[in-house]
Design a protein around this motif. Structure first.
Motif, PDB file in Angstrom:
ATOM      1  N   GLU A  58     -78.356  31.249  93.927  1.00 33.07           N
ATOM      2  CA  GLU A  58     -77.932  31.590  92.632  1.00 33.07           C
ATOM      3  C   GLU A  58     -78.620  32.127  92.145  1.00 33.07           C
ATOM      4  OE1 GLU A  58     -77.669  26.918  91.252  1.00 33.07           O
ATOM      5  OE2 GLU A  58     -78.166  26.850  93.140  1.00 33.07           O
ATOM      6  N   THR A 105     -71.223  32.166  93.029  1.00 30.47           N
ATOM      7  CA  THR A 105     -72.555  31.822  92.714  1.00 30.47           C
ATOM      8  C   THR A 105     -73.529  32.503  92.527  1.00 30.47           C
ATOM      9  OG1 THR A 105     -73.160  32.042  94.934  1.00 30.47           O
ATOM     10  CG2 THR A 105     -71.814  30.470  95.146  1.00 30.47           C
ATOM     11  N   ILE A 106     -73.614  33.486  91.987  1.00 24.75           N
ATOM     12  CA  ILE A 106     -74.723  34.126  91.611  1.00 24.75           C
ATOM     13  C   ILE A 106     -75.060  33.805  89.904  1.00 24.75           C
ATOM     14  CG2 ILE A 106     -76.583  36.095  91.026  1.00 24.75           C
ATOM     15  CD1 ILE A 106     -75.466  37.078  93.659  1.00 24.75           C
ATOM     16  N   ASN A 107     -75.670  33.196  89.619  1.00 20.45           N
ATOM     17  CA  ASN A 107     -75.444  32.894  87.566  1.00 20.45           C
ATOM     18  C   ASN A 107     -76.578  33.574  87.589  1.00 20.45           C
ATOM     19  OD1 ASN A 107     -77.690  30.903  88.678  1.00 20.45           O
ATOM     20  ND2 ASN A 107     -76.312  29.687  89.077  1.00 20.45           N
ATOM     21  N   LYS A 134     -73.739  36.797  83.810  1.00 19.03           N
ATOM     22  CA  LYS A 134     -74.927  36.481  83.953  1.00 19.03           C
ATOM     23  C   LYS A 134     -75.445  36.084  82.579  1.00 19.03           C
ATOM     24  CE  LYS A 134     -72.187  37.261  87.985  1.00 19.03           C
ATOM     25  NZ  LYS A 134     -71.933  36.501  89.021  1.00 19.03           N
ATOM     26  N   ASN A 291     -82.738  28.774  96.834  1.00 21.47           N
ATOM     27  CA  ASN A 291     -81.101  28.905  95.911  1.00 21.47           C
ATOM     28  C   ASN A 291     -81.952  30.922  95.250  1.00 21.47           C
ATOM     29  OD1 ASN A 291     -83.458  29.053  94.064  1.00 21.47           O
ATOM     30  ND2 ASN A 291     -81.849  28.017  92.999  1.00 21.47           N
ATOM     31  N   ASN A 331     -76.523  32.936 102.860  1.00 27.85           N
ATOM     32  CA  ASN A 331     -76.576  31.186 102.721  1.00 27.85           C
ATOM     33  C   ASN A 331     -76.968  29.872 103.516  1.00 27.85           C
ATOM     34  OD1 ASN A 331     -75.597  31.829 100.456  1.00 27.85           O
ATOM     35  ND2 ASN A 331     -73.202  31.716 100.883  1.00 27.85           N
TER      36      ASN A 331
END
Lengths: 357, 114
Positions: A58, A105-107, A134, A291, A331
């Motif tokens: 994330e 998924t990278i926020n 982002k 994460n 992951n």
């Protein structure tokens, strides 16, 4: 005011602790028989956490260079004005952008250093990430804003791109701050905070988030984050009319220049024992390494910034560099653990976002 | 116990404090639970409680407590000036309790004097 540096980097002094191999030897005992503290991986394993597996990516944290205008005595990066060579290239930053764009998924993109603003490609990179929508975190040491006229407009630049500014300020008084970060740092930090406030940072309703980081200024653990945040808010407002959003308490991990301090002040064993005694199993699931992926200036991949500084690359054989980034492997990777990890599980836990609990 | 014990206060004894349950388990456990509740954030902050503890440590001249609460005060965000002021509060109250006996001395002297 010019900052008077306390020291030079371990690297430029040729100190043996500039070797990650030597640091790991200190942490683990030069011989197995010398190891005085229980092995962290066994402690976690006995609680059923081994192997500790990543939960996805994330947060994409990039250490874009070790060059810094400060030489703080606790710096885990061993950054400083003498670290001019280690700067992430435009080519590698472009690779980062491609990965971030391709990974929904990278926020959050968390930019750190050194002083990240000293990388020649910093502003361009922030603009590009910002266009993707982002969240951008910039770990700003504050004094860089007033270090040179070319940085004076950083507050406006940050505000324009809605950058979450996260800045170290170990105490709300000069003596403690300067003892850790260099003479003159406190005064310049307050000026910079006032400049950030002036463009709306830390002010209610602006959406411009300014967070401070509290690192203990010695061989002791941070206290309650909630309590310290209250003190910092009231004291900074009363003394300097400075406002901010959150205070993050981060435990100093026994590596790099903080390890040097612990060894030189004969505090190493007692500090390690404090960390071991304060081990809190409820922090393990929330550890940031689960994460986060941490990228070094030369494009290698790590579980966190601390593993990066000990050169403990990710346990994903085919995906240890930006050039081989494989989301599936990363992951499900097993997190690399070592004795410094006690720092993140002590008390209320510690991460780049402050306490875990 | 060490055969060559030559002193009463040993810094390492503080680390053994938790072992007082060895001779009286329940009372020891009750004490540590109560202690934990007392020192938790409440109407007073942890920082304020650590400063009180530091002052008391000096008043009762307990070297273990002085080490422990000096570290705790630092952890909870107190600085050197605040910690020394707490010690002065302890010293001032101790001095006051000595001086207030002076009233008894004066009363006695006045009773016995022409």
């Amino acid at each position: 005011m010019a900052i008077h540096q306390k020291s030079k980097s371990l690297t430029s002094r040729g100190n043996e602790l500039s070797s990650t191999f030597y640091q790991l030897e200190v942490l683990n005992g030069h011989e197995a028989i010398e190891a005085k503290f229980p092995r962290f991986d066994e402690k976690v394993g006995n609680l059923g956490f081994k192997p500790l597996i990543a939960s996805g990516i994330e947060i994409f944290q990039i250490n874009i260079g070790k060059l810094c205008n400060q030489t703080c005595s606790h710096c885990h990066v061993d950054a400083g004005p003498d670290r001019k060579e280690e700067q992430m290239s435009r080519t590698d930053l472009e690779k980062c952008l491609a990965i971030i764009a391709a990974t929904p998924t990278i926020n959050t993109v968390d930019i750190t250093g050194g002083a990240p603003e000293m990388n020649a490609n910093f502003r361009w990179f922030v603009e590009e990430v910002s266009k993707m929508g982002k969240k951008v975190i910039n770990r700003c040491n504050l004094t860089i804003i007033v270090a040179n006229h070319k940085y004076l407009d950083l507050p406006e630049f940050f505000a324009k791109h809605n950058v979450n500014v996260v800045s170290s300020l170990p105490y709300y008084s000069k003596n403690r701050t300067d003892a850790q970060r260099g003479d003159g740092v406190f005064e310049d930090s307050i000026k910079a905070l006032q400049m950030l406030n002036a463009v709306g940072y830390g002010k209610e309703g602006t959406g411009l988030e300014l967070d401070l980081v509290y690192n203990p200024t010695g061989a002791f653990l941070p206290g309650s984050q909630v309590s310290l945040e209250g003190q910092f808010k009231s004291q900074l407002k009363r003394r300097y009319d400075v406002e901010f959003n959150n205070l993050f308490c981060i435990t100093n991990l026994p590596i790099s220049r903080f390890l040097e301090y612990l060894l030189e002040s004969n505090n190493y064993e007692e500090y390690m024992q404090q960390l071991v005694d304060a081990f809190n199993p409820t922090t393990v699931n929330g550890l940031m390494c689960r994460n986060t992926i941490s990228v070094s200036w030369d494009g290698y991949l790590y579980d966190c910034d601390f593993n990066q500084m000990l050169d403990l690359k990710v346990d994903a054989e085919n995906s240890r560099h930006l050039d081989d980034f494989d989301l599936e492997s990363l992951n499900n990777r097993t997190i690399i653990l070592n004795q410094h990890c006690y720092g993140c599980t002590a008390g209320a836990g510690s991460s780049c976002g402050g306490s875990i609990e | 116990m060490s055969k060559d014990k030559e002193y009463y206060f040993n810094k390492n004894d503080l680390k053994q404090f938790g072992n007082i349950t060895e001779f009286q388990e329940q009372m020891g456990k009750d004490y540590f639970k109560w202690y934990g509740n007392v020192m938790a954030e409440g109407a007073l902050t942890k920082r304020e409680k650590a400063l009180i503890a530091l002052a008391v440590a000096h008043a009762i001249q307990c070297p273990y407590c002085i080490d422990a609460y000096s570290s705790d005060c630092l952890s909870q965000g107190s600085d050197e000036e605040q910690m020394m002021e707490a010690v002065h509060v302890a010293a001032a109250i101790k001095a006051g309790t000595t001086l207030v006996y002076g009233v008894q001395m004066m009363n006695h002297v006045k009773e016995k004097s022409m």
